[in-house]
Structure formats: structure tokens, C-alpha cells
Design a protein around this motif. Sequence first.
Motif, PDB file in Angstrom:
ATOM      1  N   ILE A  43      36.767  31.152  39.822  1.00  0.00           N
ATOM      2  CA  ILE A  43      36.170  31.776  41.008  1.00  0.00           C
ATOM      3  C   ILE A  43      37.167  32.795  41.539  1.00  0.00           C
ATOM      4  N   VAL A  44      36.730  34.041  41.655  1.00  0.00           N
ATOM      5  CA  VAL A  44      37.539  35.109  42.239  1.00  0.00           C
ATOM      6  C   VAL A  44      36.923  35.449  43.596  1.00  0.00           C
ATOM      7  N   THR A  45      37.661  35.202  44.664  1.00  0.00           N
ATOM      8  CA  THR A  45      37.179  35.453  46.018  1.00  0.00           C
ATOM      9  C   THR A  45      37.838  36.723  46.555  1.00  0.00           C
ATOM     10  N   VAL A 100      28.187  35.233  34.767  1.00  0.00           N
ATOM     11  CA  VAL A 100      28.848  35.686  35.991  1.00  0.00           C
ATOM     12  C   VAL A 100      27.813  35.719  37.115  1.00  0.00           C
ATOM     13  N   ALA A 101      28.246  35.326  38.316  1.00  0.00           N
ATOM     14  CA  ALA A 101      27.389  35.389  39.499  1.00  0.00           C
ATOM     15  C   ALA A 101      28.221  35.873  40.676  1.00  0.00           C
ATOM     16  N   GLN A 161      32.332  35.859  46.518  1.00  0.00           N
ATOM     17  CA  GLN A 161      32.773  34.929  45.483  1.00  0.00           C
ATOM     18  C   GLN A 161      32.140  35.322  44.149  1.00  0.00           C
ATOM     19  N   VAL A 162      32.986  35.738  43.220  1.00  0.00           N
ATOM     20  CA  VAL A 162      32.534  36.089  41.882  1.00  0.00           C
ATOM     21  C   VAL A 162      32.868  34.913  40.980  1.00  0.00           C
ATOM     22  N   THR A 163      31.848  34.197  40.551  1.00  0.00           N
ATOM     23  CA  THR A 163      32.011  32.987  39.751  1.00  0.00           C
ATOM     24  C   THR A 163      31.694  33.299  38.299  1.00  0.00           C
ATOM     25  N   ALA A 164      32.522  32.785  37.403  1.00  0.00           N
ATOM     26  CA  ALA A 164      32.327  33.052  35.972  1.00  0.00           C
ATOM     27  C   ALA A 164      32.608  31.793  35.181  1.00  0.00           C
ATOM     28  N   ILE A 165      31.812  31.582  34.138  1.00  0.00           N
ATOM     29  CA  ILE A 165      32.010  30.495  33.184  1.00  0.00           C
ATOM     30  C   ILE A 165      32.452  31.104  31.870  1.00  0.00           C
ATOM     31  N   PHE A 210      42.375  38.685  48.256  1.00  0.00           N
ATOM     32  CA  PHE A 210      41.710  38.079  47.109  1.00  0.00           C
ATOM     33  C   PHE A 210      42.480  36.835  46.696  1.00  0.00           C
ATOM     34  N   SER A 211      41.745  35.905  46.090  1.00  0.00           N
ATOM     35  CA  SER A 211      42.342  34.669  45.577  1.00  0.00           C
ATOM     36  C   SER A 211      41.558  34.239  44.346  1.00  0.00           C
ATOM     37  N   THR A 212      42.215  33.483  43.498  1.00  0.00           N
ATOM     38  CA  THR A 212      41.587  33.000  42.270  1.00  0.00           C
ATOM     39  C   THR A 212      41.820  31.505  42.142  1.00  0.00           C
ATOM     40  N   SER A 213      40.875  30.837  41.502  1.00  0.00           N
ATOM     41  CA  SER A 213      41.006  29.404  41.263  1.00  0.00           C
ATOM     42  C   SER A 213      40.226  29.041  40.007  1.00  0.00           C
TER      43      SER A 213
END
Length: 290
Positions: A143-145, A188-189, A220-224, A253-256
Motif C-alpha cells: 500500500i502506497v499512501t 492495482v486500485a 491509497q494505491v494498493t497493489a498485489i 507519502f508512506s509505504t507498507s
Amino acid sequence: MTGQGPRFQPDLLTEMFRNPLDPGYADAAERRASGPPKPAWRLAGARGLRLVVLVAIGLLLAVAYRHVVAGEPESARAHAGLVDEARGAQERTDELQAQADALRQEVAALRAQALGAGSGELRALREQEAATGLAKVVGDGVIVTVSDAPAQVDPTTGKQVTPEGGRVLDVDLQDVANGLWAAGAEAVAVNGQRLTATSTIRTAGGAILVDFRPVTSPYQVTAIGPENMLDSFLKGPSGAQLRGLKAKYGIQFSTSQRDDLTLPAAGTDVPLRYARPDVSPSPTPTGGGR
């Protein structure tokens, strides 16, 4: 040397500070003091004129204030009406979207029943749907916020405002999504809006739209995708772009990395396009002879 005048003559600036009042003003003051006193009717007329001017200015200010106060409730009602209309349209859109999702699930159930629950055709179809965004997917990913820069207090108005250049733009979200695709993302969403091959991320006024649906900060950019996707993203040009935006404009920005992420299906059906060969007859070549 003795018996001589000053070596340096006073310049114009020094003379102005030494004698700031023009001699003409002093002569006029002496004439008024030595002249006969002004008649009472003239003094009364001057006072009356000043009073009339002050009353007229006061009336103008009072009329302007009444117009502003009278127009403010009307503008507030118009704004409230537009807000209610927008909320109603959003609610109707959400209801229609929920109905479309329910119908899509019903169609998927009937299709599975027709093809057979364990058939190879159904498995291949579901894989294609997951790849194109027509079905939800579950898996590990990141997740990239990304969010706007912290608001600052405007010294003029005292209101909280976003600093210039500190607002996330559509091109920033496009860059993040493309960076995740390049890092190996399979789905991606953006704020729950699934991206497909025909998805658009664009700006309309001051809002960012993902497939014509508004999204707001924080984004929030979510990717699998694969296990090393986050490292590839941060080491790539998109990660460098985010770090540059944070250093220059204060964009956060933050990533997890997460396990068992669920990305929903795309909100709209993806139109299918087919390539067909061109069957139009080619022009007959014309050759020149001697």
C-alpha cells in the motif's frame, strides 16, 4: 587656514531637513493671523457642509452593508442546495453501483452453474477476469499512501490553506500506479477503485477522478504482486519522484507491505475490443511503360 568659509557647502538634502517648511506656508499663516476674522455664517456653512458629507458617507456605507447582509443568506442557500444535490446524486450513483454489483454476482453464479464448478473453462475464465480487473483478487502486496502537504495558516486570512505546490495531482497518482505496474503488480486500485487497461486518472476542477469517480486525500494505491515489488518500486523512478515531491513541496507519502489484501472488481464493465484483419482490396499498382 583661517579667515576662510566652510570647506563643504550644505547639500540639498541637508537643507531640506534643516528647513522642512516652505516659506510660503509661513507667509500664509501670518496673513490669516493678521487678517480680519471669518464671518460666522461662513464658519457655520463649512461645518454644515462637513456634516452633510459625513451623513452621505454613512448612508452609503449603511446601504452597502444591508445589500451584503441581504445577499449572504441567498448565496448560502444556493451553496447548500448545490451540496445537497451533489450528495443526492452521489447516493443515487452508489445505489446503482450496488445494484450493478449484485447483478454481476448473480450472472457469475449462473455462469458457474452452467459451466460447472470445477471445470477448466470456468477456472480459465476467472483467471482472465482477475487479470483484466473484472473480478476481485486476494493476495499479498503493498500500500502506497500519498497525501497533500500539511496545511499552513494564511497570515492574511488566518485560515488553514495548502501551500502552493503541496497538493497531490492526477499525474502523481498516475506515476505511482505506473511505477507499481512496472515493479510487477498484478492488480492495482486507488482508494478502492480498481484499475483496468482502460482506466483513467484525471483532474476535473479541484478533484481527482478515477474512472469518473472522485477520490480524496489521503490517496491509497494498493497493489498485489511479487514479494520484491516494494523494493523495486522504491528504487525505481516513481520512488525517486515521490521523494523529490516530499523534499520540495512537502507532499507526504508512506509505504507498507501487507498480507491477504483484497482488491475489488472494477466498478464498470471493461468494453472488449477485437482486432480484425483489413479485408479491403489493395489498390492496383500502376506501372509506367516506355
